[in-house]
Design a protein around this motif. Structure first.
Motif, short mmCIF file in Angstrom:
data_model
loop_
_atom_site.label_atom_id
_atom_site.label_comp_id
_atom_site.label_asym_id
_atom_site.label_seq_id
_atom_site.Cartn_x
_atom_site.Cartn_y
_atom_site.Cartn_z
N ASN A 139 -10.75 -13.27 -3.99
CA ASN A 139 -11.61 -13.07 -2.96
C ASN A 139 -12.65 -12.29 -3.51
OD1 ASN A 139 -11.13 -13.86 -0.73
ND2 ASN A 139 -9.55 -12.38 -0.39
N LEU A 140 -12.54 -11.41 -4.21
CA LEU A 140 -13.45 -10.24 -4.78
C LEU A 140 -14.45 -11.39 -5.82
CD1 LEU A 140 -14.27 -7.77 -5.93
CD2 LEU A 140 -13.01 -7.94 -7.23
N LYS A 142 -14.18 -14.80 -5.79
CA LYS A 142 -14.75 -15.65 -5.39
C LYS A 142 -14.98 -17.11 -5.50
CE LYS A 142 -19.04 -13.70 -2.95
NZ LYS A 142 -18.24 -12.56 -2.86
N ASP A 145 -11.79 -20.47 -1.29
CA ASP A 145 -11.78 -18.94 -0.34
C ASP A 145 -10.57 -18.70 0.29
OD1 ASP A 145 -11.55 -21.14 1.64
OD2 ASP A 145 -13.68 -21.61 1.92
N ASN A 146 -9.81 -17.93 0.99
CA ASN A 146 -9.12 -18.51 1.94
C ASN A 146 -8.31 -19.26 2.61
OD1 ASN A 146 -8.68 -15.81 1.58
ND2 ASN A 146 -9.87 -14.91 3.47
#
Ligand code: TMP
Ligand code: ASP
Length: 242
Positions: A139-140, A142, A145-146
């Motif tokens: 996530n950090l 990028k 995405d999830n």
């Protein structure tokens, strides 16, 4: 006519050439074998062909089972035509049995059957030695995405079920494997790279005396000998079965 007119990228095991159709590439498999982030290197005549042929057969099998992949067709014995994709810089490893780095980094004993498949995701970055990531780090950074992470994890689990069956049919145990994904020209996530004994651990079930007989790159990593013979054996079993 030779449609190979420009080298786009050269990796450790493959070269990517432009294709006359701009949304396709030609992937040529090299005879080079590397391990430990290329600290160990050798050339094995015929390795490129074997990995290309094995990968093509496996991609065809996965496509038949509704897994989207970059594979389009075999061009010749050591090259294939594939969709041009933008590789997502992640190495997605799925483990059914504990071995390799999992046993070096934890207290799990080699050969332990995992209760459920374990997915380990690494950053594809040779300069950093492909470090293990966490969901928060993904996530950090990028990278995806999830939702995409869930999609990739789900597809990896489905591929595992299919490949376990595929290899069991030819008397091989699928211990673990590494996948790479990318975006095609339509922005869809598809399976890329290769699926071969370079990026799968495959143990021979024909040897029933309880010892581990690796028919994969561990023969090179661990100086076990019989490297190209093992790859030839996998290709032969696939062809005899199909
Ligand atoms: P590992 O136990 O060394 O982490 O490897 C897990 C699986 O991933 C194994 O099947 C080999 C494959 N692999 C690659 O394809 N490329 C790599 O760079 C590494 C480290 C492993
Ligand atoms: N793929 C890595 C290398 O080429 C490491 C490995 O497969 O063991 O060095």
């Amino acid at each position: 006519m030779n449609s190979k007119f420009g080298l786009i990228y050269e990796g450790k095991a493959k070269k990517i050439f432009a294709h006359k159709d701009s949304d396709k590439v030609i992937i040529e498999f090299k005879d080079d074998a590397t391990a430990f982030n290329a600290l160990k290197k050798a050339k094995f005549e015929g390795k490129g062909e074997l990995n290309c042929l094995i990968s093509s057969k496996i991609f065809e099998f996965l496509i038949k089972n509704n897994i989207p992949t970059h594979f389009l067709e075999l061009k010749n014995n050591n090259s294939m035509i594939a969709q041009k994709i933008k590789i997502i810089p992640l190495e997605v490893v799925l483990r059914n049995i504990a071995y390799g780095s999992l046993c070096k980094q934890t207290t799990i004993k080699p050969g332990s059957v995992l209760e459920r498949p374990l997915i380990d995701i690494y950053l594809k970055n040779d300069n950093l030695n492909d470090p293990l990531l966490t969901k928060d780090r993904i996530n950090l950074l990028k990278i995806i995405d999830n939702k995409e992470l869930e999609f990739i994890s789900g597809m990896t689990l489905r591929i595992n079920k299919l490949l376990k069956k595929f290899f069991f049919n030819i008397n091989l145990k699928l211990v673990d494997f590494k996948l790479e994904f990318g975006y095609n020209s339509k922005g869809e996530i598809v399976l890329g790279d290769e699926i071969s004994p370079d990026n799968c651990r495959l143990w021979d079930l024909n040897q029933s005396n309880g010892t581990i007989v690796s028919l994969d790159k561990d023969r090179f990593r661990n100086d076990l000998g019989g490297f190209i013979e093992a790859y030839g054996e996998i290709n032969k079993r696939i062809n005899d079965f199909i």
